[in-house]
Design a protein around this motif. Structure first.
Motif, PDB file in Angstrom:
ATOM      1  N   ASP A  54      20.971  29.048  10.295  1.00 44.00           N
ATOM      2  CA  ASP A  54      19.888  28.738   9.355  1.00 44.00           C
ATOM      3  C   ASP A  54      20.386  27.863   8.206  1.00 44.00           C
ATOM      4  OD1 ASP A  54      17.978  30.096  10.767  1.00 44.00           O
ATOM      5  OD2 ASP A  54      18.212  31.981   9.656  1.00 44.00           O
ATOM      6  N   ALA A  55      21.545  28.254   7.688  1.00 45.48           N
ATOM      7  CA  ALA A  55      22.107  27.489   6.568  1.00 45.48           C
ATOM      8  C   ALA A  55      22.401  26.071   6.986  1.00 45.48           C
ATOM      9  CB  ALA A  55      23.375  28.181   6.066  1.00 45.48           C
ATOM     10  N   ASP A  56      22.976  25.934   8.207  1.00 48.33           N
ATOM     11  CA  ASP A  56      23.288  24.591   8.704  1.00 48.33           C
ATOM     12  C   ASP A  56      22.019  23.754   8.810  1.00 48.33           C
ATOM     13  OD1 ASP A  56      25.947  25.291   8.860  1.00 48.33           O
ATOM     14  OD2 ASP A  56      25.913  25.706  11.031  1.00 48.33           O
ATOM     15  N   ARG A  57      20.884  24.395   9.251  1.00 49.29           N
ATOM     16  CA  ARG A  57      19.615  23.674   9.400  1.00 49.29           C
ATOM     17  C   ARG A  57      19.076  23.236   8.038  1.00 49.29           C
ATOM     18  NH1 ARG A  57      14.495  26.971  11.416  1.00 49.29           N
ATOM     19  NH2 ARG A  57      14.952  27.910   9.379  1.00 49.29           N
ATOM     20  N   GLU A  58      19.081  24.148   7.065  1.00 51.66           N
ATOM     21  CA  GLU A  58      18.564  23.832   5.745  1.00 51.66           C
ATOM     22  C   GLU A  58      19.384  22.734   5.076  1.00 51.66           C
ATOM     23  OE1 GLU A  58      15.784  24.819   4.444  1.00 51.66           O
ATOM     24  OE2 GLU A  58      15.368  26.032   6.230  1.00 51.66           O
ATOM     25  N   ILE A  59      20.712  22.832   5.281  1.00 46.72           N
ATOM     26  CA  ILE A  59      21.584  21.803   4.700  1.00 46.72           C
ATOM     27  C   ILE A  59      21.255  20.441   5.281  1.00 46.72           C
ATOM     28  CG2 ILE A  59      23.992  21.000   4.613  1.00 46.72           C
ATOM     29  CD1 ILE A  59      24.795  23.974   4.402  1.00 46.72           C
ATOM     30  N   GLU A  60      21.036  20.401   6.576  1.00 51.26           N
ATOM     31  CA  GLU A  60      20.727  19.121   7.220  1.00 51.26           C
ATOM     32  C   GLU A  60      19.338  18.577   6.760  1.00 51.26           C
ATOM     33  OE1 GLU A  60      21.252  19.140  11.422  1.00 51.26           O
ATOM     34  OE2 GLU A  60      23.291  19.963  11.330  1.00 51.26           O
ATOM     35  N   ILE A  61      18.354  19.523   6.598  1.00 53.27           N
ATOM     36  CA  ILE A  61      17.016  19.094   6.144  1.00 53.27           C
ATOM     37  C   ILE A  61      17.079  18.536   4.726  1.00 53.27           C
ATOM     38  CG2 ILE A  61      14.707  19.938   5.480  1.00 53.27           C
ATOM     39  CD1 ILE A  61      14.897  21.863   7.881  1.00 53.27           C
ATOM     40  N   THR A  62      17.841  19.279   3.886  1.00 59.18           N
ATOM     41  CA  THR A  62      17.990  18.826   2.502  1.00 59.18           C
ATOM     42  C   THR A  62      18.632  17.454   2.459  1.00 59.18           C
ATOM     43  OG1 THR A  62      18.134  21.106   1.726  1.00 59.18           O
ATOM     44  CG2 THR A  62      19.003  19.385   0.269  1.00 59.18           C
ATOM     45  N   ALA A  63      19.676  17.307   3.257  1.00 59.54           N
ATOM     46  CA  ALA A  63      20.355  16.014   3.294  1.00 59.54           C
ATOM     47  C   ALA A  63      19.419  14.926   3.797  1.00 59.54           C
ATOM     48  CB  ALA A  63      21.596  16.128   4.192  1.00 59.54           C
ATOM     49  N   LEU A  64      18.571  15.284   4.763  1.00 61.92           N
ATOM     50  CA  LEU A  64      17.627  14.304   5.303  1.00 61.92           C
ATOM     51  C   LEU A  64      16.596  13.911   4.233  1.00 61.92           C
ATOM     52  CD1 LEU A  64      16.537  12.637   7.675  1.00 61.92           C
ATOM     53  CD2 LEU A  64      15.206  14.659   8.361  1.00 61.92           C
ATOM     54  N   ASP A  65      16.064  14.918   3.485  1.00 67.57           N
ATOM     55  CA  ASP A  65      15.093  14.632   2.437  1.00 67.57           C
ATOM     56  C   ASP A  65      15.698  13.688   1.394  1.00 67.57           C
ATOM     57  OD1 ASP A  65      13.147  16.166   3.602  1.00 67.57           O
ATOM     58  OD2 ASP A  65      13.563  17.966   2.416  1.00 67.57           O
ATOM     59  N   ARG A  66      16.971  13.980   1.066  1.00 69.14           N
ATOM     60  CA  ARG A  66      17.626  13.140   0.059  1.00 69.14           C
ATOM     61  C   ARG A  66      17.798  11.710   0.590  1.00 69.14           C
ATOM     62  NH1 ARG A  66      21.881  15.983  -0.407  1.00 69.14           N
ATOM     63  NH2 ARG A  66      21.006  17.334  -2.043  1.00 69.14           N
ATOM     64  N   GLU A  67      18.164  11.641   1.840  1.00 68.90           N
ATOM     65  CA  GLU A  67      18.362  10.315   2.448  1.00 68.90           C
ATOM     66  C   GLU A  67      17.057   9.514   2.470  1.00 68.90           C
ATOM     67  OE1 GLU A  67      19.516   8.433   6.842  1.00 68.90           O
ATOM     68  OE2 GLU A  67      19.743  10.598   6.477  1.00 68.90           O
ATOM     69  N   ILE A  68      15.949  10.163   2.871  1.00 66.55           N
ATOM     70  CA  ILE A  68      14.653   9.472   2.970  1.00 66.55           C
ATOM     71  C   ILE A  68      14.164   9.049   1.587  1.00 66.55           C
ATOM     72  CG2 ILE A  68      12.210   9.752   3.603  1.00 66.55           C
ATOM     73  CD1 ILE A  68      14.173   9.353   5.965  1.00 66.55           C
ATOM     74  N   ALA A  69      14.304   9.974   0.618  1.00 64.00           N
ATOM     75  CA  ALA A  69      13.842   9.664  -0.757  1.00 64.00           C
ATOM     76  C   ALA A  69      14.607   8.471  -1.309  1.00 64.00           C
ATOM     77  CB  ALA A  69      14.019  10.894  -1.647  1.00 64.00           C
ATOM     78  N   ASN A  70      15.904   8.494  -1.084  1.00 65.32           N
ATOM     79  CA  ASN A  70      16.724   7.395  -1.577  1.00 65.32           C
ATOM     80  C   ASN A  70      16.302   6.076  -0.921  1.00 65.32           C
ATOM     81  OD1 ASN A  70      18.198   9.039  -3.283  1.00 65.32           O
ATOM     82  ND2 ASN A  70      19.845   9.408  -1.772  1.00 65.32           N
ATOM     83  N   ARG A  71      16.050   6.187   0.360  1.00 64.08           N
ATOM     84  CA  ARG A  71      15.662   4.968   1.068  1.00 64.08           C
ATOM     85  C   ARG A  71      14.309   4.440   0.571  1.00 64.08           C
ATOM     86  NH1 ARG A  71      17.444   0.400   2.518  1.00 64.08           N
ATOM     87  NH2 ARG A  71      16.325  -0.567   4.318  1.00 64.08           N
ATOM     88  N   ALA A  72      13.331   5.309   0.324  1.00 65.26           N
ATOM     89  CA  ALA A  72      11.984   4.915  -0.157  1.00 65.26           C
ATOM     90  C   ALA A  72      12.093   4.254  -1.522  1.00 65.26           C
ATOM     91  CB  ALA A  72      11.084   6.136  -0.208  1.00 65.26           C
ATOM     92  N   ASN A  73      12.958   4.800  -2.338  1.00 68.17           N
ATOM     93  CA  ASN A  73      13.187   4.246  -3.663  1.00 68.17           C
ATOM     94  C   ASN A  73      13.740   2.822  -3.572  1.00 68.17           C
ATOM     95  OD1 ASN A  73      13.242   4.455  -6.571  1.00 68.17           O
ATOM     96  ND2 ASN A  73      15.479   4.666  -6.389  1.00 68.17           N
ATOM     97  N   GLN A  74      14.666   2.669  -2.628  1.00 70.07           N
ATOM     98  CA  GLN A  74      15.256   1.350  -2.440  1.00 70.07           C
ATOM     99  C   GLN A  74      14.176   0.346  -1.965  1.00 70.07           C
ATOM    100  OE1 GLN A  74      18.436   1.927   0.339  1.00 70.07           O
ATOM    101  NE2 GLN A  74      19.849   2.850  -1.207  1.00 70.07           N
TER     102      GLN A  74
END
Length: 477
Positions: free
Chosen positions: A247-267
């Motif tokens: 579960d932790a591994d999944r949440e970590i990956e989702i969080t990382a994905l959200d951060r990646e997408i947000a950063n990309r949208a900002n760019q």
């Protein structure tokens, strides 16, 4: 025994003429008066030998000695200068064949001077006395007694000396027995040492057939199963923690994905202002981001599900062991170790058995030698019981002749004189004569005892005694 009835000497040694009958005599006088010449002449008649360089009287060409006995024996010897000697030995008037051998059987060397016996060493004296004991024996008798001919013994001596050598401490029987007994003691010590290291009641056949290998294989199977049980329990007990980790591994990956997408949208938003010509492309890409996210979420979910499924499958694989208790192999290990320990004694146990067998064989050999030694020690008593004892009071102990319980060296001078005569007269069919030269060496009482001993035995004797008389005096005793 034969008694001398006539002695006639002419021109021999220092004698011109001398004649005597069979009486016992004492010849006395100074040296050179002819006393010893009488004895030397008689010895010459009996032996055809003389220690003197000149036999014929000085100035003469021929010397003669005649001896006659009451049994019809006559001896006539002549020594002739420049000619062969003459010899005639007759019995009842007939010449005797092999006269020298015949005469040699009529007397013993000690009859010609018995006092010589007193001057011999103990070994010579003992040998002479033992030789007087007549007992018929040969090599077959020795082999009958001992089963062999002992090689270390000299057989040119009397039987009692032979038996004494056989049983002596320096003999092979005694030495071999001592060596065997020493080896027996050593082997017994080895056996005791081995036995001390072997358990009481050791059953070598049982432990030779026992196998620790089967037990060790059983132990290995049980230990492997125990490992599987432990793995099953570990997997089952760790499922919740594993799922939480997933579960932790999944949440970590989702969080990382959200951060990646947000950063990309900002760019992208920033790029729209400066890149109007790319707006459409970026907008299209932006519209596709949601779909990409959905795809990646699906991958994450599938990975999660796959991990859970794989782990549950592993738990299921060990499910049958999860409720089992590990097996205790301690008893089997002890059993296998006991087998190995007992089997380690097998070689030493068999060595001990071999040594015991060797000891039994050596004890039998030692007993056989003991029997032979005891045989050699007891035979003299049997021999003395069954043979004629030539001397009163004679017995034999450990190969040594004893007179009334004493060795010759312990006898008094008088007893030794008696023994001299007994030893000298051994042949009941021989000449009944004793020649004694130099009795002046004996004390008066011993000389008188010697004469009386000869008279008591009915012996003829001729003795010489040196005195101060200028001429030879003949005294009939």
């Amino acid at each position: 025994m034969s008694n001398i009835t006539k002695i006639k000497i002419k021109n021999l040694f220092g004698i011109r003429e001398y004649e005597a009958d069979g009486s016992s005599l004492e010849l006395s006088g100074k040296n050179g008066t002819g006393k010893s010449s009488v004895l030397d002449a008689i010895k010459y008649a009996l032996t055809n030998k003389s220690d003197r360089d000149y036999i014929v009287h000085k100035g003469e060409n021929e010397g003669e000695i005649i001896v006659e006995t009451d049994t019809g024996l006559s001896i006539d010897r002549k020594v002739r200068i420049g000619k062969a000697p003459y010899k005639s030995v007759k019995r009842d008037g007939l010449e005797v064949g092999s006269p020298e051998a015949f005469l040699k059987e009529l007397f013993t060397p000690l009859q010609l001077n018995p006092i010589e016996f007193m001057n011999m060493d103990k070994k010579q004296q003992n040998a002479i006395i033992l030789d007087m004991i007549e007992y018929p024996w040969d090599m077959n008798k020795i082999k009958e007694w001992f089963g062999e001919i002992p090689a270390w013994v000299s057989y040119d001596q009397n039987i009692l000396s032979v038996l004494n050598d056989i049983q002596a401490e320096n003999g092979d029987y005694y030495q071999n027995r001592r060596n065997i007994d020493r080896d027996i003691r050593n082997k017994k010590a080895f056996v005791e040492e081995i036995a001390n290291g072997i358990p009481v009641g050791y059953d070598v056949e049982k432990w030779e057939q026992a196998s620790a290998g089967d037990i060790y294989r059983q132990i290995e199977r049980m230990q492997k199963e125990n490992q599987t049980i432990e793995r099953a329990k570990l997997l089952r007990d760790s499922r919740d923690s594993k799922i939480r980790k997933f579960d932790a591994d999944r949440e970590i990956e989702i969080t990382a994905l959200d951060r990646e997408i947000a950063n990309r949208a900002n760019q992208i938003d920033k790029s729209i202002a400066s890149l109007n010509e790319q707006i459409r492309a970026y907008e299209t890409e932006k519209e596709q981001l949601a779909s990409k996210k959905s795809d990646k979420l699906e991958v994450i979910e599938q990975t999660y599900k796959a991990n859970v499924a794989r782990f549950d499958a592993e738990i299921a694989e060990y499910a049958e062991y999860a409720d089992k208790q590990p097996q205790d192999v301690t008893a089997l290990q002890e059993q296998a170790q006991e087998i190995e320990k007992m089997q380690s004694h097998i070689n030493e146990y068999k060595r001990m058995l071999r040594l015991q067998s060797e000891i039994e064989e050596m004890q039998a050999q030692s007993q056989e030698l003991t029997d032979k030694i005891e045989k050699a020690r007891t035979l003299p008593g049997e021999i003395l019981t069954n043979c004629t004892i030539p001397i009163a009071g004679l017995m034999v102990e450990n190969g040594t002749p004893l007179i009334n319980g004493l060795p010759v060296s312990n006898l008094s001078e008088g007893e030794k004189l008696d023994l001299c005569i007994d030893v000298a007269i051994q042949n009941p069919n021989g000449l009944n004569i004793i020649l004694i030269d130099g009795v002046e060496k004996l004390a008066t009482d011993l000389r008188e005892k010697l004469y009386q001993k000869c008279k008591n035995k009915g012996l003829q004797f001729i003795a010489t005694r040196t005195t101060d008389d200028d001429t030879m005096t003949v005294v009939t005793l």
